[in-house]
Design an enzyme around this catalytic site. Structure first.
Site, short mmCIF file in Angstrom:
data_model
loop_
_atom_site.label_atom_id
_atom_site.label_comp_id
_atom_site.label_asym_id
_atom_site.label_seq_id
_atom_site.Cartn_x
_atom_site.Cartn_y
_atom_site.Cartn_z
N LYS A 16 0.91 -1.11 0.00
CA LYS A 16 0.01 0.20 -0.01
C LYS A 16 0.81 1.41 0.11
O LYS A 16 0.62 2.32 -0.52
CB LYS A 16 -0.85 -0.05 1.12
CG LYS A 16 -1.92 -1.15 1.32
CD LYS A 16 -2.86 -1.13 2.25
CE LYS A 16 -2.21 -1.82 3.69
NZ LYS A 16 -2.08 -3.29 3.44
N HIS A 157 -6.27 2.17 12.98
CA HIS A 157 -5.74 1.77 11.42
C HIS A 157 -6.50 0.71 10.92
O HIS A 157 -7.37 -0.11 11.53
CB HIS A 157 -4.40 1.08 11.75
CG HIS A 157 -3.33 2.28 12.14
ND1 HIS A 157 -2.85 2.80 13.36
CD2 HIS A 157 -2.42 2.87 11.10
CE1 HIS A 157 -2.16 3.61 13.28
NE2 HIS A 157 -1.76 3.64 11.97
N LYS A 161 -3.15 -4.19 9.13
CA LYS A 161 -1.86 -3.73 9.61
C LYS A 161 -1.29 -4.92 10.67
O LYS A 161 -1.98 -5.44 11.35
CB LYS A 161 -2.14 -2.36 10.58
CG LYS A 161 -0.81 -1.86 11.44
CD LYS A 161 -1.06 -0.46 11.79
CE LYS A 161 0.30 0.17 12.42
NZ LYS A 161 1.52 0.13 11.29
N GLY A 167 3.77 2.41 15.05
CA GLY A 167 4.96 3.06 15.21
C GLY A 167 4.73 4.68 15.83
O GLY A 167 5.77 5.13 16.64
N THR A 168 3.54 5.06 15.25
CA THR A 168 3.39 6.31 15.68
C THR A 168 2.80 6.61 17.08
O THR A 168 3.36 7.56 17.89
CB THR A 168 2.19 6.93 14.87
OG1 THR A 168 2.64 6.89 13.35
CG2 THR A 168 2.06 8.58 15.05
N1 LIG Z 1 6.36 5.68 8.10
C1 LIG Z 1 5.03 5.95 7.46
O1 LIG Z 1 4.68 6.98 7.39
C2 LIG Z 1 4.24 4.73 7.04
C3 LIG Z 1 4.46 3.26 7.81
N2 LIG Z 1 3.99 2.32 7.30
C4 LIG Z 1 4.43 1.22 7.65
O2 LIG Z 1 5.27 0.64 6.34
C5 LIG Z 1 5.05 -0.66 6.22
C6 LIG Z 1 4.42 -1.16 4.96
O3 LIG Z 1 3.08 -0.71 5.38
P1 LIG Z 1 1.77 -1.19 3.97
O4 LIG Z 1 2.43 -0.68 2.84
O5 LIG Z 1 0.66 -0.66 4.65
O6 LIG Z 1 1.86 -2.78 4.10
P2 LIG Z 1 1.59 -3.82 2.86
O7 LIG Z 1 1.29 -5.11 3.50
O8 LIG Z 1 0.57 -3.25 1.74
O9 LIG Z 1 2.93 -3.77 2.24
C7 LIG Z 1 4.13 -4.28 2.53
C8 LIG Z 1 4.95 -4.96 1.49
O10 LIG Z 1 6.31 -5.64 1.66
C9 LIG Z 1 6.23 -6.82 1.28
N3 LIG Z 1 7.33 -7.58 1.77
C10 LIG Z 1 7.43 -8.29 2.57
N4 LIG Z 1 8.70 -9.02 2.85
C11 LIG Z 1 9.39 -8.60 1.80
C12 LIG Z 1 10.83 -8.96 1.61
N5 LIG Z 1 11.50 -9.73 2.15
N6 LIG Z 1 11.10 -8.26 0.54
C13 LIG Z 1 10.51 -7.56 -0.17
N7 LIG Z 1 9.06 -7.25 0.10
C14 LIG Z 1 8.55 -7.64 1.13
C15 LIG Z 1 5.29 -7.31 1.13
O11 LIG Z 1 4.99 -8.54 -0.01
P3 LIG Z 1 3.97 -9.69 0.20
O12 LIG Z 1 2.51 -9.14 -0.07
O13 LIG Z 1 4.54 -10.50 -0.72
O14 LIG Z 1 4.32 -9.99 1.52
C16 LIG Z 1 4.28 -6.04 0.74
O15 LIG Z 1 4.15 -6.15 -0.63
C17 LIG Z 1 4.61 -1.14 7.64
O16 LIG Z 1 5.43 -1.48 8.48
C18 LIG Z 1 3.85 0.16 8.02
O17 LIG Z 1 3.38 0.11 9.38
C19 LIG Z 1 2.61 2.53 6.49
C20 LIG Z 1 2.30 3.79 6.22
C21 LIG Z 1 2.98 5.11 6.88
O1 LIG Z 2 0.49 0.76 8.71
C1 LIG Z 2 0.22 1.80 8.52
O2 LIG Z 2 -0.93 2.14 7.93
C2 LIG Z 2 0.68 3.10 9.25
N1 LIG Z 2 1.89 2.76 10.12
C3 LIG Z 2 2.48 3.76 10.47
C4 LIG Z 2 2.53 3.31 12.24
O3 LIG Z 2 2.66 2.35 12.46
O4 LIG Z 2 2.40 4.47 12.89
C5 LIG Z 2 2.20 5.07 10.28
C6 LIG Z 2 0.74 5.34 9.87
O5 LIG Z 2 0.14 5.35 11.24
C7 LIG Z 2 0.06 4.48 8.98
#
Ligand SMILES: NC(=O)C1=CN([C@@H]2O[C@H](COP(=O)(O)OP(=O)(O)OC[C@H]3O[C@@H](n4cnc5c(N)ncnc54)[C@H](OP(=O)(O)O)[C@@H]3O)[C@@H](O)[C@H]2O)C=CC1
Ligand SMILES: O=C(O)C1=N[C@H](C(=O)O)C[C@H](O)C1
Length: 268
Positions: A16, A157, A161, A167-168
């Site tokens: 995502k 969330h 998730k 983390g926030t």
């Molecule tokens: N810092 C910020 O502002 C934000 C942080 N986040 C964080 O970002 C992370 C991802 O969130 P989100 O996009 O919602 O999660 P998703 O589950 O949508 O995406 C995670 C992706 O990582 C892939 N993945 C898992 N393991 C591996 C690997 N070994 N190598 C390569 N790709 C891999 C997954 O693939 P597969 O489907 O094959 O498992 C999936 O496509 C979470 O930790 C979330 O908390 C999210 C939103 C905002």
């Molecule tokens: O998993 C998410 O979606 C998000 N993850 C981050 C968190 O764990 O704080 C940032 C945001 O809240 C979205």
């Protein structure tokens, strides 16, 4: 460094956040997406992956192989905590600066990764939340804690998730503790008649995690005082809200030689 192209490898392009970050990188002048890491699609191109911008960018299932084959400056990691931690170590070994939005790292992870960054004199950013509004929510909460010692956090969330609390929420509590003495929130003799109903605790600050379809990322920080309450709330209603922060982190990490934990430390 200003006009120099920053060569980027992105881990988690189908995710995502990752799919949104692919768009941001492709649209940003001076950013070049060199390769992507996706454990299920080795040898393909991004254009072969569903839901991702159709780009002719090679996909590897292993970051080490990817960095042996390609010269990169920055790794953007948006995966899972286990993968994110492993990816950061690989990136450091190859002299690549990590920008990590992945959440779920322990304090020990952050400390150990900081040590590696220091040893290698390489910049790195771990940002639990890239949305500027969320960073302000955390900073305002830290300010408010000086005047209100009683505080609880409710984070909400989407139900896909993996980590709880967010983390926030953890970062918010950590920032609040800098202006608040340790205090167990609620009555000293309170007893839970349903286990966990009072939430988790960081230095006595209660954190409550809600997971529901339809939600994106939301948090309220509630303060209570004599005859008054203060609520500080932030809502991310889509993932484009995180992209200016990711872009800033990529630009800034090129000028750093240490690990920065939290976007608040690089935002003016
Ligand atoms: N810092 C910020 O502002 C934000 C942080 N986040 C964080 O970002 C992370 C991802 O969130 P989100 O996009 O919602 O999660 P998703 O589950 O949508 O995406 C995670 C992706 O990582 C892939 N993945 C898992 N393991 C591996 C690997 N070994 N190598 C390569 N790709 C891999 C997954 O693939 P597969 O489907 O094959 O498992 C999936 O496509 C979470 O930790 C979330 O908390 C999210 C939103 C905002
Ligand atoms: O998993 C998410 O979606 C998000 N993850 C981050 C968190 O764990 O704080 C940032 C945001 O809240 C979205």
């Amino acid at each position: 460094m200003n006009d120099q192209t920053i060569r980027i490898v992105l881990a988690g392009p189908r995710g995502k956040m990752g799919s949104e970050a692919v768009k941001m990188v492709a649209e940003t002048k001076n950013f070049e997406l060199i390769a992507a890491v996706d454990s299920r699609n080795n040898g393909k191109q991004l254009k072969d992956l569903e839901g991702v911008l159709p780009l002719e960018v090679p996909v590897y299932d292993d970051l080490e192989d990817c960095l042996i084959a390609n010269e990169c400056d920055v790794l953007i990691d948006l995966t899972t905590p286990e993968t994110g931690r492993k990816h950061m170590e690989i990136a450091f070994r190859h002299g690549v600066r990590p920008v990590v939005g992945t959440t779920g790292f322990s304090d020990q992870d952050v400390t150990e990764l900081s040590q590696i960054a220091n040893e290698k004199r390489l910049g790195a950013v771990i940002a639990p939340n890239f949305a500027v509004g969320a960073v302000l929510m955390m900073k305002f909460s830290q300010m408010a804690a000086k005047y209100f010692q009683d505080v609880e956090i409710i984070e909400q969330h989407h139900d896909q998730k993996l980590d709880a609390p967010s983390g926030t929420a953890v970062k918010t509590a950590q920032m609040i503790t800098q202006n608040r003495d340790e205090k167990h929130q609620g009555h000293p003799d309170e007893k839970e008649t349903i286990q966990g109903v009072r939430g988790g605790s960081i230095e006595g600050i209660r954190i409550h995690s809600v997971r529901l379809p339809g939600l994106v990322a939301h948090q309220e920080v509630l303060f209570g005082g004599e005859g008054q309450t203060l609520t500080i709330r932030h809502d991310s209603i889509n993932r484009a809200s995180f992209m200016p922060g990711v872009k800033l982190a990529v630009e800034t990490v090129m000028k750093l030689d240490t690990l920065v934990y939290g976007l608040e430390n690089i935002i003016d």
